[in-house]
Design an enzyme around this catalytic site. Structure first.
Site, PDB file in Angstrom:
ATOM      1  N   ASP A 124      -1.804   5.899  -5.051  1.00  0.00           N
ATOM      2  CA  ASP A 124      -2.780   4.747  -3.858  1.00  0.00           C
ATOM      3  C   ASP A 124      -2.909   3.692  -4.346  1.00  0.00           C
ATOM      4  O   ASP A 124      -4.232   3.409  -4.943  1.00  0.00           O
ATOM      5  CB  ASP A 124      -3.993   5.463  -3.053  1.00  0.00           C
ATOM      6  N   ASP A 184       0.328  -1.342  -0.279  1.00  0.00           N
ATOM      7  CA  ASP A 184       0.577   0.327   0.191  1.00  0.00           C
ATOM      8  C   ASP A 184       0.807   1.082   0.182  1.00  0.00           C
ATOM      9  O   ASP A 184       1.196   1.269   1.139  1.00  0.00           O
ATOM     10  CB  ASP A 184      -0.527   0.038   1.166  1.00  0.00           C
TER      11      ASP A 184
END
Length: 501
Positions: free
Chosen positions: A281, A94
């Site tokens: 992201d 992430d």
């Protein structure tokens, strides 16, 4: 000799030095293959991104804003190992968080922990307990645990004495249904809980990679078993076409850049004409941005809330049948039973015309269940009945009903698109570094399989951050799967090139 010259030429073309990834395994690079799980409509509907203020346990040196997500819609994950001998875990890589965490064997009272791999400290000869408690906030709730230190295996290398969090309590969602066990953050220390050193920082500090960067390729091929690849220390020229366009990281914390105007079919949306912040992201498939622009995009592509869409579907398929049944004198309370959209209505028995319509037709193309279709039918019957009492014409009645469908709220915030119209939808183009980065409908629409059909969902969702920090975009996997991305910490920049899927 010719082959060697060709390889050298390709390396020069893609970058100025030849440290681009080749097929060898001793090139000083660390690569991790990513798996991909299919999206489930219920998880996607529940997934969202929200904005909050900074948490007290996050170092606020330039981070400025923290946005929360719930990972319910995360698709890509890969394998790492923790401990000696190594214990395997599936984690989400992430880029919008910075901590590494996995469930602990001490997680006894949270159901999700029992459905995933748990770290067992007593099995590792290199384990050290720190014991500092911590909590990480997500949109759906918190996870909490304590810090520990151990060796972490990523690809073929071992990162020694890496800080990570052993989770002892997990919120019920999304980890109950997730195929991954934990999260591996690739963001900066500024957003790391308790300022723990991110794992990729440790890689650089321990000399495991020669170049201070990593690259991300996410496959857009829905049929491929390989979901993507993350390469630490370099990039793989097989995963992109042409050169990369580089733009500076404007604020340390998240991988944050500036995007310019967003165009829909070459028409400016206006708000970001002079620049908006954007966070990269990899932990969400969504693209989130200012409501003012997202509404323009979703309007241009014909996207609407699921409630409005299902209401209009019932009107389109059964509106005239409902009209004819009502004007024939059938009591309003049993009209939906009579046309086959409700199994029962109070104590009334099912009409003889209700055969297998529900199974064969009613749910075809529907993203909602049987009870929802019945509810829409009863609501539409009521609306028609009101208009009939006012002696409105048939056309006027259905204009009224269509408008009421359009005005229904969209509580889950997702917008749905007709899957049959993808070929005629416009491109949506982001301007980055004075260059255009278009997304085709096939790239910005998420196709989700349900029990009854394929549902198409707009990848654009609203996220409003007020000035001076906003407006902000969050560019998730809908964007990152279209463009191979280089996260270059050494030069504090990010590069994009067209992905080779």
């Amino acid at each position: 000799m010719a082959t060697k010259f060709l390889l050298h030429a390709i390396c020069v073309w893609t970058w100025t030095t030849c440290w681009v990834l080749t097929a060898s395994t001793d090139d000083g690079l660390v690569r991790v293959s990513l798996k991909k799980q299919p999206l489930d409509l219920k998880r996607l509907n529940a997934a969202r991104i929200t904005r909050v203020g900074l948490e007290s346990n996050v170092n606020d040196q330039g981070a400025g804003v923290v946005y929360l997500k719930n990972y319910l819609d995360t698709q890509y994950y890969g394998e790492i190992g923790i401990g000696s001998p190594s214990q395997s875990f599936s984690v989400v890589f992430d880029t919008a968080s910075s901590n590494l965490w996995v469930p602990s064997s001490k997680c006894l009272f949270s159901i999700p922990c029992h459905l995933h791999s748990k770290f067992r400290a007593r099995w590792s000869s290199t384990y050290t307990k720190i014991g500092i408690p911590c909590t990480i906030s997500y949109d759906y709730g918190d996870v909490s645990g304590f810090f520990s230190v151990d060796h972490v295996k990523v690809g073929e290398i071992i990162v020694k004495d890496q800080e990570f969090i052993e989770i002892t309590r997990e919120a019920f969602l999304p980890f109950l249904v997730a195929k991954y066990d934990g999260i591996l953050g690739l963001g900066f220390p500024e957003i790391s809980v308790e300022q723990a050193t991110p794992l990729w920082f440790s890689m650089m500090q321990q000399g495991h990679i020669n170049h201070k960067l990593f690259s991300l390729w996410l496959s857009g091929d829905l049929t491929s078993e390989l979901g993507g690849e993350i390469v630490f220390g370099g990039l793989d020229w097989r995963h992109f076409r042409g050169g990369h366009t580089y733009v500076p990281v404007t604020r340390s914390g998240y991988w944050e850049i500036v995007v310019g105007d967003i165009l829909v079919e070459s028409i400016s949306t206006g708000v970001c004409k002079f620049g908006c912040a954007a966070i990269l992201d990899s932990g969400t498939p969504l693209i989130a941005g200012p409501t003012q622009i997202v509404d323009q995009i979703n309007s241009a592509i014909g996207a609407e809330g699921i409630v409005s869409m299902e209401c209009r579907n019932v009107v389109s398929k059964y509106g005239y049948a409902l009209w004819n049944t009502l004007i024939s004198g059938v009591r309003p309370e049993i009209v939906c039973v009579d046309v086959g959209l409700c199994l029962y209505n109070g104590s009334q028995k099912v009409s003889g015309r209700l055969k297998t319509l529900l199974e064969d037709e009613t749910m075809e193309g529907s993203a909602m269940g049987e009870s929802a279709v019945c509810t829409f039918c009863e609501m539409i019957v009521f609306w028609i009945q009101v208009q009939l009492k006012q002696q409105k014409t048939k056309d006027a009645v259905f204009q009224y009903v269509d408008q009421l469908c359009d005005d229904l709220p969209n509580p889950i915030g997702k917008s749905f698109v007709n899957c049959g119209s993808l070929e005629i939808l416009p491109d949506v183009t982001f301007t980055i570094g004075n260059k255009s980065f278009p997304l085709t409908p096939q790239q910005y629409i998420l196709k989700v399989e349900t029990s009854y059909s394929t549902v198409c969902v707009s990848g654009f969702v609203p996220l409003d951050v007020p000035p001076p920090r906003g407006p902000i975009w969050v560019l998730g996997d809908r964007f990152l799967s279209a463009y191979h991305t280089v996260f270059d910490f050494g030069n504090m920049r990010v590069g994009f090139a067209k992905s080779a899927n």
